[in-house]
Design a protein around this motif. Structure first.
Motif, PDB file in Angstrom:
ATOM      1  N   LEU A 258       0.823  -1.206   0.000  1.00  0.00           N
ATOM      2  CA  LEU A 258       0.000   0.000   0.000  1.00  0.00           C
ATOM      3  C   LEU A 258       0.857   1.256   0.000  1.00  0.00           C
ATOM      4  CD1 LEU A 258      -2.710   1.475   0.244  1.00  0.00           C
ATOM      5  CD2 LEU A 258      -2.602   1.093   2.721  1.00  0.00           C
ATOM      6  N   THR A 259       1.817   1.320   0.885  1.00  0.00           N
ATOM      7  CA  THR A 259       2.645   2.529   0.986  1.00  0.00           C
ATOM      8  C   THR A 259       3.509   2.722  -0.258  1.00  0.00           C
ATOM      9  OG1 THR A 259       4.326   1.273   2.214  1.00  0.00           O
ATOM     10  CG2 THR A 259       2.694   2.464   3.513  1.00  0.00           C
ATOM     11  N   ALA A 260       3.832   1.623  -0.951  1.00  0.00           N
ATOM     12  CA  ALA A 260       4.644   1.720  -2.165  1.00  0.00           C
ATOM     13  C   ALA A 260       3.920   2.444  -3.298  1.00  0.00           C
ATOM     14  CB  ALA A 260       5.071   0.326  -2.630  1.00  0.00           C
ATOM     15  N   GLN A 261       2.611   2.580  -3.177  1.00  0.00           N
ATOM     16  CA  GLN A 261       1.835   3.280  -4.197  1.00  0.00           C
ATOM     17  C   GLN A 261       2.024   4.799  -4.116  1.00  0.00           C
ATOM     18  OE1 GLN A 261      -2.286   2.053  -3.977  1.00  0.00           O
ATOM     19  NE2 GLN A 261      -1.751  -0.102  -3.728  1.00  0.00           N
TER      20      GLN A 261
ATOM     21  N   THR B 208       4.482   8.298  -3.526  1.00  0.00           N
ATOM     22  CA  THR B 208       5.808   8.734  -3.954  1.00  0.00           C
ATOM     23  C   THR B 208       6.818   8.769  -2.821  1.00  0.00           C
ATOM     24  OG1 THR B 208       5.111  11.047  -3.648  1.00  0.00           O
ATOM     25  CG2 THR B 208       4.875  10.088  -5.859  1.00  0.00           C
ATOM     26  N   SER B 209       6.337   8.917  -1.602  1.00  0.00           N
ATOM     27  CA  SER B 209       7.239   8.968  -0.456  1.00  0.00           C
ATOM     28  C   SER B 209       6.458   8.662   0.817  1.00  0.00           C
ATOM     29  CB  SER B 209       7.876  10.351  -0.327  1.00  0.00           C
ATOM     30  OG  SER B 209       6.887  11.329  -0.016  1.00  0.00           O
ATOM     31  N   ALA B 210       7.204   8.414   1.884  1.00  0.00           N
ATOM     32  CA  ALA B 210       6.569   8.170   3.179  1.00  0.00           C
ATOM     33  C   ALA B 210       5.795   9.399   3.630  1.00  0.00           C
ATOM     34  CB  ALA B 210       7.615   7.782   4.217  1.00  0.00           C
ATOM     35  N   GLU B 211       6.324  10.560   3.308  1.00  0.00           N
ATOM     36  CA  GLU B 211       5.658  11.802   3.690  1.00  0.00           C
ATOM     37  C   GLU B 211       4.346  11.975   2.936  1.00  0.00           C
ATOM     38  OE1 GLU B 211       4.905  14.898   5.967  1.00  0.00           O
ATOM     39  OE2 GLU B 211       6.683  13.622   6.166  1.00  0.00           O
ATOM     40  N   ALA B 212       4.340  11.603   1.657  1.00  0.00           N
ATOM     41  CA  ALA B 212       3.104  11.688   0.864  1.00  0.00           C
ATOM     42  C   ALA B 212       2.048  10.759   1.433  1.00  0.00           C
ATOM     43  CB  ALA B 212       3.391  11.340  -0.588  1.00  0.00           C
ATOM     44  N   TYR B 213       2.459   9.582   1.883  1.00  0.00           N
ATOM     45  CA  TYR B 213       1.527   8.634   2.493  1.00  0.00           C
ATOM     46  C   TYR B 213       0.954   9.198   3.785  1.00  0.00           C
ATOM     47  CZ  TYR B 213      -0.076   4.398   4.895  1.00  0.00           C
ATOM     48  OH  TYR B 213      -0.822   3.468   5.588  1.00  0.00           O
ATOM     49  N   LYS B 214       1.795   9.756   4.628  1.00  0.00           N
ATOM     50  CA  LYS B 214       1.325  10.340   5.886  1.00  0.00           C
ATOM     51  C   LYS B 214       0.373  11.501   5.633  1.00  0.00           C
ATOM     52  CE  LYS B 214       5.422   9.104   8.589  1.00  0.00           C
ATOM     53  NZ  LYS B 214       6.594   9.627   9.356  1.00  0.00           N
ATOM     54  N   THR B 215       0.678  12.294   4.619  1.00  0.00           N
ATOM     55  CA  THR B 215      -0.192  13.425   4.279  1.00  0.00           C
ATOM     56  C   THR B 215      -1.570  12.931   3.860  1.00  0.00           C
ATOM     57  OG1 THR B 215       1.680  14.792   3.592  1.00  0.00           O
ATOM     58  CG2 THR B 215      -0.492  15.403   2.747  1.00  0.00           C
ATOM     59  N   LYS B 216      -1.597  11.852   3.075  1.00  0.00           N
ATOM     60  CA  LYS B 216      -2.875  11.299   2.630  1.00  0.00           C
ATOM     61  C   LYS B 216      -3.674  10.769   3.814  1.00  0.00           C
ATOM     62  CE  LYS B 216      -5.785  10.238  -0.621  1.00  0.00           C
ATOM     63  NZ  LYS B 216      -6.455  11.306  -1.406  1.00  0.00           N
ATOM     64  N   LEU B 217      -3.004  10.109   4.735  1.00  0.00           N
ATOM     65  CA  LEU B 217      -3.702   9.621   5.933  1.00  0.00           C
ATOM     66  C   LEU B 217      -4.326  10.790   6.690  1.00  0.00           C
ATOM     67  CD1 LEU B 217      -1.431   6.842   7.494  1.00  0.00           C
ATOM     68  CD2 LEU B 217      -3.268   6.626   5.820  1.00  0.00           C
ATOM     69  N   SER B 218      -3.581  11.863   6.816  1.00  0.00           N
ATOM     70  CA  SER B 218      -4.087  13.034   7.529  1.00  0.00           C
ATOM     71  C   SER B 218      -5.300  13.623   6.824  1.00  0.00           C
ATOM     72  CB  SER B 218      -2.985  14.084   7.648  1.00  0.00           C
ATOM     73  OG  SER B 218      -3.445  15.237   8.315  1.00  0.00           O
ATOM     74  N   GLU B 219      -5.245  13.697   5.507  1.00  0.00           N
ATOM     75  CA  GLU B 219      -6.378  14.220   4.737  1.00  0.00           C
ATOM     76  C   GLU B 219      -7.629  13.385   4.936  1.00  0.00           C
ATOM     77  OE1 GLU B 219      -5.068  14.248   0.727  1.00  0.00           O
ATOM     78  OE2 GLU B 219      -3.730  15.993   0.962  1.00  0.00           O
ATOM     79  N   LEU B 220      -7.448  12.071   5.061  1.00  0.00           N
ATOM     80  CA  LEU B 220      -8.588  11.157   5.184  1.00  0.00           C
ATOM     81  C   LEU B 220      -9.021  10.953   6.629  1.00  0.00           C
ATOM     82  CD1 LEU B 220      -7.453   8.441   2.609  1.00  0.00           C
ATOM     83  CD2 LEU B 220      -9.289  10.130   2.309  1.00  0.00           C
ATOM     84  N   GLY B 221      -8.244  11.467   7.572  1.00  0.00           N
ATOM     85  CA  GLY B 221      -8.589  11.300   8.980  1.00  0.00           C
ATOM     86  C   GLY B 221      -8.322   9.904   9.497  1.00  0.00           C
TER      87      GLY B 221
END
Length: 236
Positions: free
Chosen positions: A105-108, A110-123
């Protein structure tokens, strides 16, 4: 169920709260509305927060979420699978299985930071994503375990798919057609998954017809402290 019963998708770990727990929490925090009951299944309840959580997870994994009605239907079906699997003592997924799916999932991103940002956006929190992945794995594995032994795919079924579905689809895309022998194993698995999905859908429909399921169309408010809801989530 969706996809890969979606099946991608996947409550194990349906986070349901009993009416008794909800009542105790209401007494503890009078006047504070933090969630709503959207459905009752036998002695359990499904909360609006669970619908929202599943929707956020679908957006994370698939880029879009079903409607609230579709999400609720998915949670009800997950409850059915979870209940039977638990009663049969079906094993929870190993930590390594969850780690592997989380890495995919996280490999989809671009970066670990992008993944964390998406999690934050989705709550969503990292812990919630891990629990939801574990739920997905558990449900998929149990459905496969329950129905795969009864699936029988004939050689002519493989040939029909190759001739009537695969070749026309490749022709539309102007792609070269592989030899049947080169893709036979993939076709066999695809047809097996289709059959499993059909069997699971029929079983779920039959099971739902025997259960007491009540949708709360008015979404009646319940009053509780958010941390007082008991969840059946795994710690894998």
């Amino acid at each position: 169920m969706r996809g890969a019963l979606s099946i991608f998708v996947w409550v194990l770990l349906l986070g349901v709260a009993s009416p008794a727990i909800a009542g105790q929490a209401a007494q503890a925090q009078p006047g504070r509305v933090v969630d709503r009951i959207v459905a009752r299944i036998e002695g359990d309840i499904i909360l609006l927060s669970q619908v929202r959580e599943l929707g956020a997870f679908q957006q994370l994994v698939e880029g879009k979420a079903e409607s609230d009605d579709g999400l609720l239907a998915e949670l009800i079906e997950q409850w059915i699978v979870q209940t039977e699997a638990t009663e049969s003592r079906f094993p929870q997924p190993a930590k390594s299985e969850v780690d592997r799916e989380l890495a995919r999932l996280t490999a989809q991103f671009t970066s670990a930071e992008a993944y964390k940002t998406k999690l934050s956006e989705l709550g969503l929190s990292a812990t919630e994503v891990r629990q939801l992945l574990a739920r997905q794995i558990y449900i998929e594995r149990y459905i496969d375990y329950k129905f795969r032994p009864s699936v029988q795919i004939k050689s002519e079924d493989v040939q029909n798919y190759y001739q009537n579905e695969l070749l026309p689809e490749l022709a539309k895309k102007n792609e070269a057609a592989p030899r049947r022998t080169d893709v036979e194993g993939q076709i066999l698995e695809l047809l097996t998954q289709r059959a499993i999905t059909d069997l699971a859908t029929k079983w779920l429909d039959d099971t739902k017809s025997r259960l007491k399921i009540e949708n709360d169309d008015a979404r009646r408010e319940i009053v509780m402290h958010s941390h007082s809801i008991a969840r059946s989530s795994s710690s894998v």
